[in-house]
Design a protein around this motif. Sequence first.
Motif, PDB file in Angstrom:
ATOM      1  N   ASP A  57       0.860  -1.179   0.000  1.00  0.00           N
ATOM      2  CA  ASP A  57       0.000   0.000   0.000  1.00  0.00           C
ATOM      3  C   ASP A  57       0.898   1.231   0.000  1.00  0.00           C
ATOM      4  N   ALA A  58       0.314   2.382   0.257  1.00  0.00           N
ATOM      5  CA  ALA A  58       1.069   3.633   0.169  1.00  0.00           C
ATOM      6  C   ALA A  58       2.202   3.717   1.181  1.00  0.00           C
ATOM      7  N   ASP A  59       2.175   2.884   2.208  1.00  0.00           N
ATOM      8  CA  ASP A  59       3.207   2.920   3.245  1.00  0.00           C
ATOM      9  C   ASP A  59       4.238   1.810   3.107  1.00  0.00           C
ATOM     10  N   THR A  60       4.211   1.078   1.992  1.00  0.00           N
ATOM     11  CA  THR A  60       5.154  -0.035   1.806  1.00  0.00           C
ATOM     12  C   THR A  60       5.923   0.155   0.505  1.00  0.00           C
ATOM     13  N   PRO A  61       7.075   0.790   0.571  1.00  0.00           N
ATOM     14  CA  PRO A  61       7.867   1.020  -0.649  1.00  0.00           C
ATOM     15  C   PRO A  61       8.274  -0.291  -1.318  1.00  0.00           C
ATOM     16  N   ALA A  84       1.660   2.127  -3.820  1.00  0.00           N
ATOM     17  CA  ALA A  84       2.971   1.997  -3.194  1.00  0.00           C
ATOM     18  C   ALA A  84       4.021   2.783  -3.968  1.00  0.00           C
TER      19      ALA A  84
END
Length: 199
Positions: A57-61, A84
């Motif tokens: 998601d947006a918090d998992t590069p 992501a």
Amino acid sequence: MALARGFPDPVHDSQGVFRTVMDAFARPCLLRSLVSDLTPPAPLTPELAAIVLTLADADTPLWLDASLSRVPEIAEFLRFHTGAPIVAAPAGAAFALIADPRCCPPFRDFAQGTPDYPDASATLVLAVDRLSGEGGLGFEGPGIRGRAHLDAAPLPADWAERLQSNHAGFPQGVDLLFVAPGLVAGLPRSARLLMMAEA
């Protein structure tokens, strides 16, 4: 070129993949079925796509290996369906997608976590051509009944040495997910590689 679709039923499809991945880590080396009808841009495999659409998601590069990063449609597909960010350096990734495991960077190039936050490490998801629970390398550790084996190919020539060093740094280190057509197997850093005489 039209963007490849994601899960037909995002909630239920991702729940099923999530359970499969958690089972794979809970029972290292035990092969699980992972059937996906996703058709992502090649060489991103349906299994790689299913896992990243579930876990990212947006918090998992994300970090993409060279074979994936050279195809712009893959980054577009992943950004659209997961939000992501895609990072240039392995050390900045929560998940690394590796379509050509023979060229996998050294494990030390990825986030190892810290003594206080070992979970701040990377998970490497490797797409292999062959995946079997028979033959190959032997392992023991949490979640493994006695001993277990995992045979995957292709992999770097120094794979066994990498696994030994990775386990030696426990609780720091990286976790590994192997995917092959229709299959997934987990190999957490807690698994100890058995020497030839032990295996």
